[in-house]
Design an enzyme around this catalytic site. Structure first.
Site, PDB file in Angstrom:
ATOM      1  N   GLU A  96       0.808  -1.219   0.000  1.00 54.30           N
ATOM      2  CA  GLU A  96       0.000   0.000   0.000  1.00 54.30           C
ATOM      3  C   GLU A  96       0.842   1.271   0.000  1.00 54.30           C
ATOM      4  OE1 GLU A  96      -3.124   0.406  -0.391  1.00 54.30           O
ATOM      5  OE2 GLU A  96      -3.807  -1.672  -0.252  1.00 54.30           O
ATOM      6  N   GLU A 127       7.882 -21.948   7.828  1.00 54.71           N
ATOM      7  CA  GLU A 127       8.187 -21.086   8.973  1.00 54.71           C
ATOM      8  C   GLU A 127       9.121 -21.769   9.969  1.00 54.71           C
ATOM      9  OE1 GLU A 127       4.886 -21.471  12.374  1.00 54.71           O
ATOM     10  OE2 GLU A 127       4.068 -20.690  10.501  1.00 54.71           O
TER      11      GLU A 127
END
Length: 316
Positions: A96, A127
């Site tokens: 953004e 992960e």
């Protein structure tokens, strides 16, 4: 058939039940028996916790914003690193920044375990690979000038811990965001942001309150840093990139609100300024051509307010 559980190499000591984010929330022990109205009401009430958690971390958030701003002002970059929901939130916030602040896409980057494919399809197993966090940063030429925000709701994600440890090792800025107390999980970092949102209504589902609080914290870090860098005038996003109809309309309204420029004249100014609201404002307010206005901005580190202060009859 492959035994995936054996491949995980789990040990009894890997029990994570002590973590705040894994505990059972007594308010929702009968979750599956509630009416729809009661379910929605309970979720709305519980979602007050992220706001409280973020407010409690204001001192650390202030410290992080100031440190990030200093690094960005000196030519560094900001990286978000995470897996699963935590990583996706980092990618979202980073994505953004270019349309909102006209920043270079490399300035704020989201690094997700598993890469772009993991945005749509879960790659949670990655992960657990601690060295992968370091590797993903190295591939992006992460340097001592840069900032790393490692995001791990439960505070134990090896991928994130590996990235944070690497950042500290090379003297980059290492900031950690987690949702458990420090005594439950320590993270290698210089600034430790703890968003204690408590047990989730759906036990262990940290995409809920923990995710909400994390998104709030990332909003604060990126937006406040961009404000400090001069990408905002008043509360207007004067570095907005007018790349579509909505953003062009916003740019025109900013010109009208700040300098009483009508839409026809505003369009002309934006065309002449190559879409830069800051340059357009300086052109109109100070009677400058686009090149001179751009030079004035550069002389004042792209700070519109100080550039305007140099002009007579300006709006600052």
């Amino acid at each position: 058939m492959t035994n995936v559980f054996a491949d995980l190499n789990l040990h009894p000591s890997d029990n994570r039940g002590h973590l705040l984010t894994e505990k059972v929330n007594p308010k929702s022990e009968c979750l599956d028996q509630l009416t729809t109205e009661s379910l929605v009401t309970l979720f709305c009430e519980e979602d007050r916790e992220p706001q409280r958690a973020v407010a409690a971390a204001i001192p650390e958030l202030i410290q992080a914003v100031e440190a990030i701003t200093d690094r960005l002002r000196s030519g560094g970059r900001l990286f978000y690193l995470g897996a699963g929901t935590s990583g996706r939130l980092g990618v979202l916030d980073a994505a953004e920044c270019p349309p909102t602040f006209c920043s270079d896409p490399d300035l704020v980057q989201g690094v997700l375990a598993g890469g772009s494919a993991a945005l749509l399809k879960s790659s949670e197993g990655l992960e657990d690979i601690e060295q992968l966090g370091k590797k993903d940063l190295e591939e992006r030429d992460f340097s001592p000038a840069d900032c790393l925000v490692g995001i791990a709701a439960g505070g134990t994600t090896p991928y994130v811990k590996g990235g944070l440890a690497y950042a500290k090792e090379i003297n980059a800025l290492a900031i950690a965001i987690s949702c458990v107390p420090i005594e439950q999980a320590e993270l290698p970092c210089s600034i430790d942001i703890r968003l204690l949102t408590g047990p989730e209504l759906l036990t262990g589902s940290t995409r809920l309150k923990a995710g909400t609080a994390t998104k709030m914290a990332l909003n604060i870090l990126s937006t406040c840093a961009m404000v400090r860098l001069g990408k905002v005038f008043g509360n207007r996003m004067v570095d907005v990139a007018a790349t579509n109809i909505k953003l062009m309309d916003r740019a025109l309204r900013i010109l009208h609100d700040l300098a009483d420029v009508d839409r026809v004249r505003g369009t002309e100014l934006l065309q002449a300024s190559d879409g830069s609201v800051k340059v357009a404002l300086l052109m109109h307010t100070c009677g400058l051509d686009a090149e001179t206005a751009q030079k004035l901005l550069i002389e004042h580190n792209n700070q519109l307010r100080t550039a305007l202060a140099r002009c007579k009859n300006c709006i600052a």
